[in-house]
Design an enzyme around this catalytic site. Structure first.
Site, PDB file in Angstrom:
ATOM      1  N   ASP A 238       0.771  -1.310   0.008  1.00  0.00           N
ATOM      2  CA  ASP A 238       0.021  -0.026  -0.110  1.00  0.00           C
ATOM      3  C   ASP A 238       0.981   1.337  -0.055  1.00  0.00           C
ATOM      4  OD1 ASP A 238      -2.261   1.402  -0.193  1.00  0.00           O
ATOM      5  OD2 ASP A 238      -2.763   1.242   2.047  1.00  0.00           O
TER       6      ASP A 238
ATOM      7  N   GLY B 161       0.265   5.381  -4.460  1.00  0.00           N
ATOM      8  CA  GLY B 161      -0.548   6.605  -4.847  1.00  0.00           C
ATOM      9  C   GLY B 161      -0.076   7.902  -4.050  1.00  0.00           C
ATOM     10  N   ARG B 162       0.219   7.620  -2.808  1.00  0.00           N
ATOM     11  CA  ARG B 162       0.776   8.759  -1.623  1.00  0.00           C
ATOM     12  C   ARG B 162       2.188   8.941  -2.021  1.00  0.00           C
ATOM     13  NH1 ARG B 162      -0.766   6.189   3.500  1.00  0.00           N
ATOM     14  NH2 ARG B 162      -1.428   4.478   2.133  1.00  0.00           N
ATOM     15  N   TRP B 163       2.873   8.029  -2.493  1.00  0.00           N
ATOM     16  CA  TRP B 163       4.475   8.085  -2.829  1.00  0.00           C
ATOM     17  C   TRP B 163       4.482   9.143  -3.986  1.00  0.00           C
ATOM     18  CZ3 TRP B 163       7.795   7.468  -6.811  1.00  0.00           C
ATOM     19  CH2 TRP B 163       8.963   7.442  -6.483  1.00  0.00           C
TER      20      TRP B 163
ATOM     21  N   ARG C 198      -0.109   9.250 -10.073  1.00  0.00           N
ATOM     22  CA  ARG C 198      -0.211   8.176  -9.120  1.00  0.00           C
ATOM     23  C   ARG C 198       0.471   7.136  -9.854  1.00  0.00           C
ATOM     24  NH1 ARG C 198      -3.536   7.973  -4.892  1.00  0.00           N
ATOM     25  NH2 ARG C 198      -4.062   5.783  -5.398  1.00  0.00           N
TER      26      ARG C 198
ATOM     27  N   THR D 224     -10.306  -7.139  -5.264  1.00  0.00           N
ATOM     28  CA  THR D 224     -11.615  -6.997  -5.807  1.00  0.00           C
ATOM     29  C   THR D 224     -12.208  -5.521  -5.527  1.00  0.00           C
ATOM     30  OG1 THR D 224     -12.554  -8.278  -3.843  1.00  0.00           O
ATOM     31  CG2 THR D 224     -12.352  -9.489  -5.919  1.00  0.00           C
TER      32      THR D 224
ATOM     33  N   ASN E 232     -10.565  -2.817  -5.255  1.00  0.00           N
ATOM     34  CA  ASN E 232      -9.992  -1.787  -5.993  1.00  0.00           C
ATOM     35  C   ASN E 232     -10.646  -1.429  -7.147  1.00  0.00           C
ATOM     36  OD1 ASN E 232      -6.454  -2.890  -5.193  1.00  0.00           O
ATOM     37  ND2 ASN E 232      -7.605  -1.417  -4.188  1.00  0.00           N
TER      38      ASN E 232
ATOM     39  N   ARG F  25       2.257  -5.058   6.102  1.00  0.00           N
ATOM     40  CA  ARG F  25       1.562  -4.119   5.431  1.00  0.00           C
ATOM     41  C   ARG F  25       2.302  -2.702   5.273  1.00  0.00           C
ATOM     42  NH1 ARG F  25      -4.406  -2.938   4.373  1.00  0.00           N
ATOM     43  NH2 ARG F  25      -4.223  -1.031   3.567  1.00  0.00           N
TER      44      ARG F  25
ATOM     45  N   GLU G 164       2.004 -13.359  11.991  1.00  0.00           N
ATOM     46  CA  GLU G 164       2.361 -12.300  12.749  1.00  0.00           C
ATOM     47  C   GLU G 164       2.305 -11.226  11.731  1.00  0.00           C
ATOM     48  OE1 GLU G 164       3.044 -12.388  16.108  1.00  0.00           O
ATOM     49  OE2 GLU G 164       3.068 -14.803  16.016  1.00  0.00           O
TER      50      GLU G 164
HETATM   51  C1  FPP Z   1      -1.964   0.457  -3.270  1.00  0.00           C
HETATM   52  O1  FPP Z   1      -1.510   1.663  -3.444  1.00  0.00           O
HETATM   53  C2  FPP Z   1      -1.447  -0.273  -4.493  1.00  0.00           C
HETATM   54  C3  FPP Z   1      -2.157  -0.831  -5.426  1.00  0.00           C
HETATM   55  C4  FPP Z   1      -3.697  -0.776  -5.509  1.00  0.00           C
HETATM   56  C5  FPP Z   1      -1.671  -1.302  -6.757  1.00  0.00           C
HETATM   57  C6  FPP Z   1      -0.231  -2.253  -6.312  1.00  0.00           C
HETATM   58  C7  FPP Z   1       0.216  -2.970  -7.552  1.00  0.00           C
HETATM   59  C8  FPP Z   1       1.524  -2.834  -7.824  1.00  0.00           C
HETATM   60  C9  FPP Z   1       2.593  -2.568  -6.710  1.00  0.00           C
HETATM   61  C10 FPP Z   1       2.067  -3.480  -8.964  1.00  0.00           C
HETATM   62  C11 FPP Z   1       2.197  -4.796  -8.887  1.00  0.00           C
HETATM   63  C12 FPP Z   1       2.713  -5.423 -10.170  1.00  0.00           C
HETATM   64  C13 FPP Z   1       2.537  -6.765 -10.301  1.00  0.00           C
HETATM   65  C14 FPP Z   1       3.463  -7.142 -11.655  1.00  0.00           C
HETATM   66  C15 FPP Z   1       1.926  -7.851  -9.631  1.00  0.00           C
HETATM   67  P1  FPP Z   1      -2.537   2.843  -3.265  1.00  0.00           P
HETATM   68  O2  FPP Z   1      -2.776   3.319  -4.791  1.00  0.00           O
HETATM   69  O3  FPP Z   1      -3.791   2.395  -2.613  1.00  0.00           O
HETATM   70  O4  FPP Z   1      -1.825   3.936  -2.545  1.00  0.00           O
HETATM   71  P2  FPP Z   1      -2.483   5.118  -1.723  1.00  0.00           P
HETATM   72  O5  FPP Z   1      -3.238   4.394  -0.540  1.00  0.00           O
HETATM   73  O6  FPP Z   1      -1.297   6.083  -1.474  1.00  0.00           O
HETATM   74  O7  FPP Z   1      -3.415   5.808  -2.686  1.00  0.00           O
END
Ligand code: FPP
Length: 231
Positions: free
Chosen positions: A9, A12-14, A22, A55, A57, A177, A196
């Site tokens: 997680d 997006g914030r990064w 994003r 699901t 997302n 997480r 854990e």
């Molecule tokens: C959550 O961050 C992240 C996701 C919904 C997408 C994660 C996907 C990847 C890391 C790519 C994975 C690649 C493969 C090949 C499986 P967020 O968007 O919810 O972040 P935020 O909470 O800061 O908005």
């Protein structure tokens, strides 16, 4: 270490913290995943799982959903495919493929077939995954099987676990997480009953193997009785 799971997680914030779109955060998140796979292989971890797209997302705006699924498709078809070959990884996608675009499903099927004879670290990538849907799917499978064999004996936990996407994979020892929230968000609700749990403020693109090693060391100091006692 048998099984370590990551909830990725904070992509997006990064990006937002850096005034980037994003999408850049998701790309950096995918790069962090590739790095983690190499690191965990080097640590001789038996199984690693990653929560990539749930699901729930699906509820994001359609541009964001299509950006995330586009990044996932690109990395599966390029970096992950190449790394699976190089490190002999047993990559398996878990989730409800019916919810995913056809092009991504094709890429997933190709990757599955390329990994079929691999013998190295097991890698579960949860895409289109929801723990509730996984349990419903398991019940559907078991119900059909039981109707076919006119089996009315009480359902056992072993039977239920054998019908989950994670059949033949040990339950996660550790779930980490990223992103500052202390919840599992529908990730492997049955399998994580005795895991854990570690919640980090760091955002997933800032993944760092040193922190993971620290957590693994901590894990080995924890006494785990699985509901029993020492005696
Ligand atoms: C959550 O961050 C992240 C996701 C919904 C997408 C994660 C996907 C990847 C890391 C790519 C994975 C690649 C493969 C090949 C499986 P967020 O968007 O919810 O972040 P935020 O909470 O800061 O908005």
């Amino acid at each position: 270490m048998k099984h370590i799971s990551f909830i990725m997680d904070g992509n997006g914030r990064w990006a937002e913290q850096r005034n980037l779109p994003r999408l850049s955060g998701h790309e950096m998140g995918a790069k962090a995943l590739v790095k983690a796979l190499t690191d965990l292989h080097n640590l001789n971890v038996e199984c690693a799982s990653f929560y990539a797209f749930s699901t729930d997302n699906d509820k994001r705006n359609s541009q964001e959903v299509s950006n995330i699924l586009g990044v996932i498709a690109y990395f599966l078809d390029n970096d992950i495919k190449a790394l699976a070959k190089e490190l002999d990884l047993q990559v398996r996608i878990i989730g409800d493929l019916k919810r995913l675009p056809e092009k991504l499903v094709d890429i997933i099927c190709q990757l599955n077939s390329k990994c079929i004879n691999n013998k190295g670290m097991k890698v579960l990538l949860a895409i289109g995954y929801g723990g509730d849907i996984e349990i419903c799917n398991a019940f559907d499978i078991l119900l059909k099987k039981r109707m076919l064999f006119k089996d009315t004996t009480p359902l056992t936990p072993n039977e239920l676990f054998s019908a989950l996407y994670t059949a033949n994979v040990p339950n996660p020892d550790i779930v980490i997480r990223y992103g500052g929230y202390s919840r599992l968000s529908n990730f492997m609700p049955l399998q994580t009953a005795y895991s854990e749990l570690f919640f980090l403020d760091a955002l997933w693109p800032d993944y760092d193997i040193e922190k993971v090693k620290e957590i693994i060391n901590k894990f080995y100091t924890i006494k785990r009785n699985f509901g029993g006692t020492d005696a």
